[in-house]
Scaffold this motif. Structure first.
Motif, mmCIF file in Angstrom:
data_model
loop_
_atom_site.group_PDB
_atom_site.id
_atom_site.type_symbol
_atom_site.label_atom_id
_atom_site.label_comp_id
_atom_site.label_asym_id
_atom_site.label_seq_id
_atom_site.Cartn_x
_atom_site.Cartn_y
_atom_site.Cartn_z
ATOM 1 N N LEU A 143 0.833 -1.192 0.000
ATOM 2 C CA LEU A 143 0.000 0.000 0.000
ATOM 3 C C LEU A 143 0.871 1.246 0.000
ATOM 4 C CD1 LEU A 143 -2.610 -1.124 2.663
ATOM 5 C CD2 LEU A 143 -2.761 -1.349 0.204
ATOM 6 N N ASN A 144 1.252 1.705 -1.187
ATOM 7 C CA ASN A 144 2.115 2.874 -1.287
ATOM 8 C C ASN A 144 1.435 4.039 -1.979
ATOM 9 O OD1 ASN A 144 4.401 1.767 -0.047
ATOM 10 N ND2 ASN A 144 4.852 0.603 -1.909
ATOM 11 N N CYS A 145 0.159 3.893 -2.277
ATOM 12 C CA CYS A 145 -0.556 4.971 -2.980
ATOM 13 C C CYS A 145 -0.638 6.201 -2.089
ATOM 14 C CB CYS A 145 -1.957 4.535 -3.364
ATOM 15 S SG CYS A 145 -1.974 3.129 -4.502
ATOM 16 N N THR A 146 -0.239 7.332 -2.619
ATOM 17 C CA THR A 146 -0.217 8.575 -1.833
ATOM 18 C C THR A 146 -1.608 8.958 -1.355
ATOM 19 O OG1 THR A 146 1.651 9.343 -3.155
ATOM 20 C CG2 THR A 146 0.428 11.001 -1.896
ATOM 21 N N GLU A 147 -2.588 8.876 -2.219
ATOM 22 C CA GLU A 147 -3.940 9.261 -1.873
ATOM 23 C C GLU A 147 -4.517 8.351 -0.793
ATOM 24 O OE1 GLU A 147 -6.594 9.205 -5.164
ATOM 25 O OE2 GLU A 147 -8.221 10.218 -4.106
ATOM 26 N N LEU A 148 -4.284 7.048 -0.944
ATOM 27 C CA LEU A 148 -4.788 6.078 0.023
ATOM 28 C C LEU A 148 -4.116 6.287 1.381
ATOM 29 C CD1 LEU A 148 -6.598 3.677 0.629
ATOM 30 C CD2 LEU A 148 -4.791 2.178 -0.210
ATOM 31 N N ILE A 159 -6.708 2.887 12.467
ATOM 32 C CA ILE A 159 -6.896 1.907 11.386
ATOM 33 C C ILE A 159 -5.714 0.943 11.361
ATOM 34 C CG2 ILE A 159 -6.996 1.596 8.869
ATOM 35 C CD1 ILE A 159 -8.587 4.149 8.701
ATOM 36 N N TYR A 160 -6.063 -0.339 11.316
ATOM 37 C CA TYR A 160 -5.051 -1.407 11.330
ATOM 38 C C TYR A 160 -5.384 -2.334 10.164
ATOM 39 C CZ TYR A 160 -1.844 -4.750 13.576
ATOM 40 O OH TYR A 160 -0.777 -5.588 13.873
ATOM 41 N N ILE A 161 -4.419 -2.536 9.227
ATOM 42 C CA ILE A 161 -4.667 -3.347 8.024
ATOM 43 C C ILE A 161 -3.685 -4.510 7.966
ATOM 44 C CG2 ILE A 161 -4.823 -3.333 5.508
ATOM 45 C CD1 ILE A 161 -5.353 -0.333 5.663
ATOM 46 N N LEU A 169 0.165 -4.844 7.627
ATOM 47 C CA LEU A 169 0.609 -4.067 6.482
ATOM 48 C C LEU A 169 0.640 -2.569 6.775
ATOM 49 C CD1 LEU A 169 -1.466 -5.797 3.639
ATOM 50 C CD2 LEU A 169 0.907 -6.269 4.303
ATOM 51 N N LYS A 170 -0.352 -2.070 7.502
ATOM 52 C CA LYS A 170 -0.469 -0.628 7.670
ATOM 53 C C LYS A 170 -1.103 -0.297 9.032
ATOM 54 C CE LYS A 170 -0.256 3.611 5.942
ATOM 55 N NZ LYS A 170 1.016 4.253 5.537
ATOM 56 N N ILE A 171 -0.541 0.697 9.715
ATOM 57 C CA ILE A 171 -1.094 1.213 10.973
ATOM 58 C C ILE A 171 -1.023 2.735 10.900
ATOM 59 C CG2 ILE A 171 -0.823 1.369 13.481
ATOM 60 C CD1 ILE A 171 0.524 -1.373 13.422
ATOM 61 N N ASN A 172 -2.114 3.421 11.220
ATOM 62 C CA ASN A 172 -2.074 4.884 11.151
ATOM 63 C C ASN A 172 -1.707 5.504 12.509
ATOM 64 O OD1 ASN A 172 -4.416 4.647 12.598
ATOM 65 N ND2 ASN A 172 -5.635 6.021 11.324
ATOM 66 N N LEU A 181 0.533 1.908 21.648
ATOM 67 C CA LEU A 181 1.540 1.023 21.050
ATOM 68 C C LEU A 181 2.269 1.754 19.916
ATOM 69 C CD1 LEU A 181 -0.572 -2.268 20.834
ATOM 70 C CD2 LEU A 181 1.116 -1.649 22.587
ATOM 71 N N GLN A 182 3.481 1.324 19.634
ATOM 72 C CA GLN A 182 4.279 1.892 18.551
ATOM 73 C C GLN A 182 4.122 1.032 17.306
ATOM 74 O OE1 GLN A 182 6.055 4.839 18.777
ATOM 75 N NE2 GLN A 182 5.059 5.004 20.796
ATOM 76 N N ARG A 183 3.790 1.659 16.177
ATOM 77 C CA ARG A 183 3.594 0.863 14.959
ATOM 78 C C ARG A 183 4.877 0.254 14.428
ATOM 79 N NH1 ARG A 183 1.493 5.653 10.793
ATOM 80 N NH2 ARG A 183 2.468 7.376 11.867
ATOM 81 N N LYS A 184 6.011 0.887 14.748
ATOM 82 C CA LYS A 184 7.273 0.336 14.247
ATOM 83 C C LYS A 184 7.558 -1.045 14.824
ATOM 84 C CE LYS A 184 10.084 2.765 17.725
ATOM 85 N NZ LYS A 184 11.180 3.766 17.930
ATOM 86 N N SER A 185 6.995 -1.342 16.004
ATOM 87 C CA SER A 185 7.219 -2.655 16.614
ATOM 88 C C SER A 185 6.187 -3.677 16.169
ATOM 89 C CB SER A 185 7.193 -2.536 18.144
ATOM 90 O OG SER A 185 5.944 -2.033 18.578
ATOM 91 N N MET A 186 5.212 -3.239 15.324
ATOM 92 C CA MET A 186 4.142 -4.156 14.918
ATOM 93 C C MET A 186 4.059 -4.353 13.409
ATOM 94 S SD MET A 186 1.231 -2.770 17.595
ATOM 95 C CE MET A 186 0.138 -4.167 17.402
ATOM 96 N N ILE A 187 4.600 -3.407 12.612
ATOM 97 C CA ILE A 187 4.559 -3.536 11.152
ATOM 98 C C ILE A 187 5.262 -4.822 10.720
ATOM 99 C CG2 ILE A 187 5.477 -2.545 9.003
ATOM 100 C CD1 ILE A 187 3.043 -1.115 9.884
ATOM 101 N N ASN A 188 4.645 -5.516 9.763
ATOM 102 C CA ASN A 188 5.150 -6.771 9.188
ATOM 103 C C ASN A 188 5.085 -7.953 10.149
ATOM 104 O OD1 ASN A 188 5.769 -5.484 6.719
ATOM 105 N ND2 ASN A 188 7.759 -4.813 7.532
ATOM 106 N N ARG A 189 4.527 -7.764 11.320
ATOM 107 C CA ARG A 189 4.402 -8.871 12.258
ATOM 108 C C ARG A 189 3.018 -9.505 12.125
ATOM 109 N NH1 ARG A 189 6.637 -8.421 18.137
ATOM 110 N NH2 ARG A 189 6.468 -10.643 17.699
#
Length: 599
Positions: A143-148, A159-161, A169-172, A181-189
């Motif tokens: 998910l790299n779309c700028t608009e999304l 939002i958690y995807i 994949l994605k945490i806002n 919680l910190q998203r850096k410790s949860m992304i890709n997990r």
């Protein structure tokens, strides 16, 4: 989407003329948070919440006050065709919904919407689904779309995807703020690992992957935060779950509010229980209205003396409710299942009073019943006798009454043998018995025998806390009796509250009934009150300029008032009401002065 599409149907409604007590009873149902208030045409005029009930209990609001006299929430009323997004960020949890005619149709609850899918969050999720499915520039797993990204990052909700295998994949940013919680410790997990390691209590994402349908649960994090999460699956062209989008909203504050509400409800229950206990303990009569502290203290004393057979002398001005106190003592006594006989000592002709009170044997006098007659004291045997206007009792009868109190026996007219009886005597008067004993108008030995426990009922002007409750009580009675829906304006109530009430409760009841019957509209205004025309003043001189003797002066003033009252009313009953005395007393006094120059 319109408000009507998501509103709840209200199970309860209140009318403006329901009482605060009736509203409190409805809120005893734990599921009720807010109740709409309707007028007689079913038009929605306001809302009342549990917090309103609590605040009014703490403030000491009378249980008998009408709902329309409380401060109702009239701001949070919306139309059923309004758009949902206009109210998503509203601070109010509940809003009343009306249709185009102004009638109540339902309740709009932000929290309820959140539980069903977070309203605006669901809309954003649907927008994401469309963008993800139709945007060829976005890779399915990247998910790299700028608009999304901008849509996700700007969302007020967290939002958690994840992908179809529960990989993150994605945490806002809002998710970080809400959960701590910190998203850096949860992304890709993977969510399985995060759940196992205790980052979250349970995963809605895993439930969606298992059941293949949307799911909403409460979730707790290792940071102590509690949230409500709603997870929705995104399907690919083959019907497989390609992503799970989770919307998160903080409910920690909601739990804190619930805890506070629970504490407030316990406090409310405590206050209510105390009030109810006092009502049951002191107010066993439906027509005994007392909220002023002086009256409650007096009722406390009356309750204590009710449990013993002590003679009680009830003192106070005319119309203060001395008879109601006598009934209260009787109702709370051990004799409550026996007779209660009221004897108005001033209403029985003097030539009949002895035979009425003590009875007579056959042949006692000309015209007597051939079988004789039982007196009222014998009729009350085992029960209670209430001697009203005891100060009017003739001296020769006082001797026989003293014998009843001291020896517990009566002697019929013409009899040679007394009859034993067991009665409790309660007496009441508005006269100064002690002063009458000094003038030899009342026997001193009888006075001291009656005056074992004196209870002085304060006049209405000295217990103003009872004025408005009494007005509301009489108003409610008369509305029910005549099928009216009348009410007093604040100005009218203020006028009644500030009036001196020389006739006390009796005068108050008469004035309330008069204005209710005579007023042409359902609302009673200050101008409708007849107080300014009441007979409360006499001439400055009072016709007493040539009188030096106090007794003669008092007699002349009394004669003048009796004459004026009869001229104004035109009949004995209404004239007696004006002066706040019984009709029999009025007749006797009028007869007393009829042969003198002073009348």
């Amino acid at each position: 989407m319109k408000v009507r599409d998501v509103m709840m149907k209200g199970n309860f409604t209140l009318k403006e003329n329901n009482t605060f007590y009736e509203a409190s009873q409805l809120f005893s149902n734990d599921e009720v948070e807010v109740i709409p208030v309707l007028d007689e045409k079913e038009i929605l005029v306001g809302l009342i919440t549990k917090n309103d009930i609590i605040k009014n209990f703490i403030k000491g609001t009378s249980p008998n006050i009408y709902i329309k006299n409380l401060s109702l929430d009239k701001k949070n009323i919306i139309n059923d065709d309004s758009k949902i997004q206009d109210y998503i960020d509203a601070k109010e949890s509940y809003m009343g919904v009306k249709n185009a005619e102004g009638k109540f149709v339902g309740i709009f609850s932000v929290n309820n919407m959140l539980k069903q899918g977070f309203a605006n969050g669901s809309q954003k999720i649907n927008e994401l689904k469309k963008k993800i499915n139709c945007n060829n520039e976005c890779n399915e797993n990247n998910l790299n779309c700028t608009e999304l990204d901008a849509v996700i990052e700007s969302s007020f909700d967290g939002i958690y995807i994840t992908d179809g295998k529960a990989n993150t994949l994605k945490i806002n940013k809002s998710y970080e703020t809400i959960t701590g919680l910190q998203r850096k410790s949860m992304i890709n997990r993977n969510m399985y690992d995060l759940e196992k390691e205790g980052y979250i209590s349970k995963s809605a994402t895993l439930m969606v992957l298992k059941n293949r349908k949307s799911n909403t649960i409460e979730q707790e994090f290792s940071t102590g935060k509690k949230v409500l999460v709603s997870s929705n699956p995104v399907f690919d062209d083959k019907g497989n779950i390609s992503m799970v989008v989770t919307n998160v909203r903080d409910i920690t504050e909601l739990y804190e509010l619930q805890d506070q509400l629970a504490k407030n409800m316990k406090l409310t229950e405590k206050y209510y229980s105390e009030i109810e206990a006092m009502r049951i303990q002191y107010l066993n009569l439906s027509d005994m209205i007392a909220q002023d502290k002086s009256m409650l203290d007096l009722l406390d004393v009356a309750k204590r003396v009710a449990n013993v057979d002590t003679t009680v002398l009830i003192l106070g001005e005319t119309g203060v409710g001395k008879e109601e106190f006598a009934k209260f003592i009787y109702k709370n006594s051990m004799r409550k299942d026996k007779n209660f006989i009221k004897i108005n000592c001033g209403a029985i002709p003097q030539n009949l009073i002895e035979s009425e009170l003590f009875g007579y044997v056959k042949g006692a006098f000309t015209g007597a019943n051939k079988e004789g007659k039982m007196g009222l004291f014998e009729v009350a045997d085992g029960g209670t006798v209430f001697l009203d206007e005891i100060g009017e009792l003739p001296l020769d009868i006082q001797v026989k009454l003293l014998n009843v109190l001291q020896e517990g026996e009566v002697e019929r007219v013409g009899a040679v043998k007394p009859i034993k009886i067991n009665v409790r005597v309660l007496a009441a008067t508005n006269r100064d018995l002690e002063g009458m004993t000094k003038e030899k108008l009342f026997r001193a030995d009888l006075y001291y025998r009656l005056n074992v426990v004196p209870l002085t009922v304060p006049p209405l002007r000295e217990r103003r806390g009872d004025i408005v409750p009494l007005i509301q009580y009489f108003l409610s009675q008369l509305n029910h009796k005549y099928n009216f829906e009348k009410s007093f304006t604040i100005e009218a109530l203020n006028t009644l509250y500030n009036y001196s009430w020389p006739g006390n409760v009796r005068e108050l009841k008469n004035i309330v009934e008069r204005v209710i019957v005579m007023s042409s509209s359902d609302e009673i205004f200050q101008s409708d009150l007849p107080i300014q025309n009441s007979l409360t003043n006499i001439d400055k001189n009072g016709g007493c300029e040539d009188i030096s003797n106090l007794k003669d002066a008092v007699g002349k003033v009394e004669a003048k008032l009796i004459s004026q009252a009869f001229d104004n009313a035109g009949n004995v009953r209404d004239a007696a009401k004006i002066l706040g005395i019984d009709a029999s007393t009025f007749v006797r006094k009028r007869k007393k002065y009829s042969g003198k120059d002073m009348l």
